[in-house]
Design an enzyme around this catalytic site. Structure first.
Site, PDB file in Angstrom:
ATOM      1  N   GLY A 305       0.914  -1.409   0.150  1.00 17.89           N
ATOM      2  CA  GLY A 305       0.216  -0.077  -0.268  1.00 17.89           C
ATOM      3  C   GLY A 305       0.936   1.164   0.235  1.00 17.89           C
ATOM      4  O   GLY A 305       2.563   1.008  -0.177  1.00 17.89           O
ATOM      5  N   SER A 306       0.340   2.770   0.899  1.00 18.90           N
ATOM      6  CA  SER A 306       0.978   3.645   0.546  1.00 18.90           C
ATOM      7  C   SER A 306       2.060   3.765   1.292  1.00 18.90           C
ATOM      8  O   SER A 306       2.899   4.173   0.703  1.00 18.90           O
ATOM      9  CB  SER A 306       0.120   4.460   1.145  1.00 18.90           C
ATOM     10  OG  SER A 306      -1.326   4.493   0.487  1.00 18.90           O
TER      11      SER A 306
END
Length: 574
Positions: A305-306
């Site tokens: 993810g981020s």
């Protein structure tokens, strides 16, 4: 006259033939007694010698400060020698009583005609001493060693454990087996033709050689506190599991590696569930044990993810496809080909600079710069940063990256990869890559093993871990430190902020496959001090219930750990 001559000749032939046979036998006897004597002497000794192993003490495992994390306890092995037993019924009765064994099973071993039959291993020394004091003929009590872990569940999936033969099975115990195992000794006794030991002949002993001590970079105090925090957040969020990884980003030394739920190293074959797996079949229980022993930080992959935006930003800055003051527009989504890819902020962030895009963890910004970089250069940097290879951590079973083939990557795949989705890496891989990007740009090798010591504590071997080479320029590394400090100071990572300290970091909230299951992985990776990183910490929370945003539930965990470990590590307020 002719018959007489014929008979003499016949007698002479028989006589010569007999002489030849006798000469051959004498020659054979001389050959065996002179030239083959050592061989037959050895065979005779083997026939009249019985040997029993003396287990070597396994080397200890120490933390960075010398705290003992794995050691040994003296236990006993109880055996019987059939030919020497004079009162079998008493032997059966006493061994069954003291060892708490079924009489039938003991009887089978006592009555079995064999040179030696083992009754039970890993018997408490007190019980062994009681059996020895009975003076039972044919019963042997040999002292042995059993692995003992003073802190039960602490770092269980890192340390690993040993089997019944004291051989490492998982973790550091198996990785450093050659240094820890030692060399077994032997007890040699002489017997008569019936196999009964001769009391007037002294025993010969070959003394065992103890294993060496392994000192590791793990810090007992940091590991203990990180494990407590992981257990706390797992309980509060009713999560499936939680991993916390802490390391020195400058040299790759691992200070803590937590994977809760952990298991009891002194009872590793009992499941860490409420019922201990009572309702499971043997096959199901073995599979459950294998899962319980897995070190998720290195054995399992996930979509980062981020937090992966750190990698994308570093590659784009290094390549020169983005500048810090570049501006972007975020309406809450970005359309790529026929796909509408959303930002976590439904209404969008509006106009923002690249610096603000990182602070806001804005997906459209990273889609834009990822498309600017292009598929070929994206893969080149993925390789350059070491993400296509294993990290080389000194633990067994490290998983590899799960990645698209380059020829199968279109614009949609490139867009989602730019913010950390549609591929998988391990937590250790992300932690090491981020460490390398913020430490000045040098790839490090994550490791636990520091040195090997002998029984007197003198250094036998110091392990060295060379640099994996430069992966970004010092300028790009400095820019990333500044950008990530802004994420904690003013952006999505503010819950990791500790007053008086400069901290950098990045949050992430990724959805697991299949997306329809609505399960999430929340994470945060942070480092301090931001201008001169001395420690990097990462928390990954799997399938939390309720609020699941990384900035809300994972960042505070690392913030709390930092707050309590900075003074201990001597990191002063600025």
């Amino acid at each position: 006259m002719r018959n007489k001559t014929y008979n003499k000749r016949k007698i002479l032939i028989v006589f010569l033939f007999a002489v030849l046979i006798i000469a051959g036998l004498i020659g054979r006897l001389v050959y065996l007694m002179v030239f083959e004597a050592p061989y037959y002497q050895e065979q005779a000794e083997e026939l009249h010698e019985r040997e029993r192993d003396i287990k070597a003490a396994r080397g200890e495992i120490l933390d960075v400060n010398g705290t003992v994390l794995a050691t040994n306890r003296t236990v006993c092995t109880i055996s019987v020698i059939h030919s020497q037993i004079t009162d079998p019924e008493r032997v059966i009765r006493e061994l069954s009583r003291l060892l708490e064994l079924d009489e039938g099973s003991v009887r089978k071993k006592v009555e079995k005609v064999s040179s030696m039959e083992r009754i039970q291993t890993n018997v408490d020394k007190e019980i062994g001493d009681q059996i020895r004091s009975l003076g039972l003929d044919g019963v042997k009590v040999d002292e042995d060693y059993k692995r003992y872990y003073p802190y039960d569940e602490l770092a269980s999936k890192v340390l690993g454990f040993t089997g019944g033969d004291n051989q490492g099975i998982i973790g550091l115990e198996v990785m450093y087996e050659e240094y820890l195992k030692g060399i077994n000794g032997k007890i040699l006794t002489t017997t008569d033709a019936r196999g009964i030991e001769l009391s007037q002949v002294a025993e010969d002993r070959i003394e065992p050689v103890a294993g060496n001590t392994l000192q590791i970079s793990l810090d007992y105090n940091i590991q203990t506190y990180a494990q407590q925090m992981a257990e706390k957040v797992m309980e509060e969020k009713k999560a499936e599991k939680v991993a916390i990884l802490m390391m020195d980003p400058g040299n790759g030394e691992i200070l803590a590696m937590v994977n809760v739920p952990e298991f009891n190293l002194n009872d590793p074959f009992t499941l860490n569930t409420e019922d201990g797996g009572a309702a499971l079949s043997d096959e199901e229980k073995q599979e459950a044990l294998n899962q319980m022993w897995r070190n998720g930080s290195i054995n399992d992959t996930y979509e980062p993810g981020s937090t992966f935006k750190i990698i994308t930003a570093s590659a784009c800055l290094e390549e020169g496809v983005v500048d810090l003051d570049d501006t972007f527009q975020c309406p809450g989504y970005r359309v790529v080909e026929d796909r509408k890819i959303r930002c976590h902020k439904v209404g969008g962030h509006g106009a923002e600079t690249f610096v603000e895009g990182i602070r806001n963890s804005c997906n459209p910004v990273f889609i834009d710069i990822g498309l600017r970089l292009g598929t070929d250069r994206f893969f080149d940097y993925f390789q350059q940063f070491g993400l296509m290879d294993q990290t080389g951590v000194d633990l067994p079973g490290e998983a590899g990256t799960i990645m698209h083939k380059k020829e199968n990557v279109g614009l949609v795949e490139l867009a989602t990869m730019s913010f950390g989705q549609s591929f998988q890496i391990t937590p250790i891989q992300l932690a090491v890559t981020v460490s390398s990007l913020i430490n000045g740009g040098e790839r490090v090798t994550p490791h636990l093993g520091v040195r090997i010591l002998d029984g007197e504590g003198k250094k036998v071997k110091e392990f060295s871990y060379g640099s994996g080479g430069r992966i970004v320029s010092e300028e790009t590394s400095a820019q990333m430190r500044t950008l990530l400090e802004g994420v904690v100071a003013e952006g999505s990572g503010k819950n990791a902020y500790v007053e008086g300290y400069r901290i950098g970091g990045k949050t992430a909230t990724s959805q697991t496959l299949p997306r329809s299951a609505n399960k999430y992985i929340s994470s945060f990776v942070g480092f301090a001090p931001a201008d001169d990183p001395q420690i990097l910490a990462m928390c990954v929370i799997y399938d939390p219930q309720g609020i699941y945003y990384g900035g809300t539930i994972a960042a505070p965990v690392i913030g709390d750990i930092f707050r309590n470990t900075f003074p201990y590590l001597g990191i002063e307020k600025q």
